[in-house]
Write an enzyme that holds these catalytic residues in place. Structure first.
Site, mmCIF file in Angstrom:
data_model
loop_
_atom_site.group_PDB
_atom_site.id
_atom_site.type_symbol
_atom_site.label_atom_id
_atom_site.label_comp_id
_atom_site.label_asym_id
_atom_site.label_seq_id
_atom_site.Cartn_x
_atom_site.Cartn_y
_atom_site.Cartn_z
ATOM 1 N N SER A 196 -7.960 -4.223 2.785
ATOM 2 C CA SER A 196 -8.075 -2.739 1.772
ATOM 3 C C SER A 196 -9.566 -2.432 1.338
ATOM 4 O O SER A 196 -10.490 -3.516 1.384
ATOM 5 C CB SER A 196 -7.330 -3.144 0.722
ATOM 6 O OG SER A 196 -7.621 -1.956 -0.045
ATOM 7 N N TYR A 218 -5.297 -7.496 -6.988
ATOM 8 C CA TYR A 218 -5.050 -6.784 -5.639
ATOM 9 C C TYR A 218 -6.452 -6.926 -4.800
ATOM 10 O O TYR A 218 -6.399 -7.414 -3.474
ATOM 11 C CB TYR A 218 -4.493 -5.520 -5.777
ATOM 12 C CG TYR A 218 -4.404 -4.748 -4.237
ATOM 13 C CD1 TYR A 218 -3.197 -5.144 -3.747
ATOM 14 C CD2 TYR A 218 -5.352 -3.911 -3.906
ATOM 15 C CE1 TYR A 218 -2.958 -4.521 -2.388
ATOM 16 C CE2 TYR A 218 -5.291 -3.257 -2.734
ATOM 17 C CZ TYR A 218 -4.081 -3.676 -1.862
ATOM 18 O OH TYR A 218 -3.825 -2.889 -0.545
#
Length: 260
Positions: A144, A157
């Protein structure tokens, strides 16, 4: 030979019951791959399989929690016995968490680690020895942009996706002699059912406004499409990308380099 021909290849894709993983599974199948979907949600995984079969492709699904190593071992063994060699592994399964350091509980932290880090490790640990023994293979991990730049309220995350990129580099380096390539993709915001559900749950009455704000956070002015991420995955897992390993590819509408 046509470009991006996956005929005769078996591809294992985790978290392919919806969103990006589903788009990857559909595209790989269209290019001739036999697709094995690993997902904790049996129903959604079966929906993807059914769609692939309606289009004339070959697919199977296997209910498995990637955070559970014994389940992963059992599932990969079953795939090996029933389908054959695993030529392509796409580690797409993952979960999100919103929060900074102070409002990330130990339970939140461990949940993210178990799926986003341990889940990838478990799949690599089960599949890499098989690829090594069969003479090679291709691995693609879903990271990501949160691993590359600071994003507010994404502490756990971001940490987990940074680990995914590090694992990608390590596997690429260690298994060069065994003809195993390993790369990662780092998407920015991609419009999936998860995004719609997140907005509907957390911003009641402001759905349109929040969607537009999230879209505009990419300099290109919109969110990505799952099909666009799938197209990049197709290239990186293809024979045409045979000279590429140990790389992370942002697919982000300019988010990393053009935001200022």
């Amino acid at each position: 030979m046509p470009l991006f021909d996956f005929s005769g290849k078996n591809a294992v894709i985790t978290g392919a019951g919806s969103g990006i993983g589903k788009s990857i599974a559909l595209l790989f199948s269209q290019q001739g791959a036999q697709v094995c979907i690993i997902d904790i949600h049996q129903d959604s995984a079966q929906d993807t399989v059914d769609e692939i079969r309606r289009q004339g492709g070959e697919a199977q699904c296997f209910a498995c929690n990637v955070a559970n190593q014994q389940e992963v071992f059992s599932t990969i063994h079953k795939i090996k016995q029933e389908i054959g060699d695993i030529h392509i592994l796409v580690n797409n399964a993952g979960i999100a968490h919103v929060g900074n350091l102070e409002n990330t509980s130990e339970a939140d932290f461990e949940r993210i680690v178990n799926v986003n880090i341990k889940g990838v490790y478990n799949m690599l640990y089960a599949v890499v020895p098989q690829m090594k023994n069969q003479g090679g293979g291709v691995i693609l991990n879903m990271a990501s942009v949160a691993a590359l730049v600071g994003i507010a309220d994404r502490f756990a995350y971001s940490m987990s996706k940074g680990a995914v990129i590090s694992m990608t580099l390590s596997v690429a380096k260690d298994y060069l002699p065994y003809h195993i390539r390993c790369n990662s993709i780092s998407p920015a915001r991609v419009h999936t059912p998860f995004v719609d559900g997140f907005i509907a749950k957390n911003y009641v009455g402001k759905e349109k406004e929040v969607f537009e704000k999230l879209s505009q956070s990419q300099p290109i002015g919109r969110m990505g499409k799952p099909e666009e991420v799938a197209a990049l995955a197709l290239f990186l897992c293809s024979d045409e990308a045979g000279f590429i390993t140990g790389c992370d590819y942002p697919i982000d509408g300019g988010f990393v380099k053009l935001n200022s």
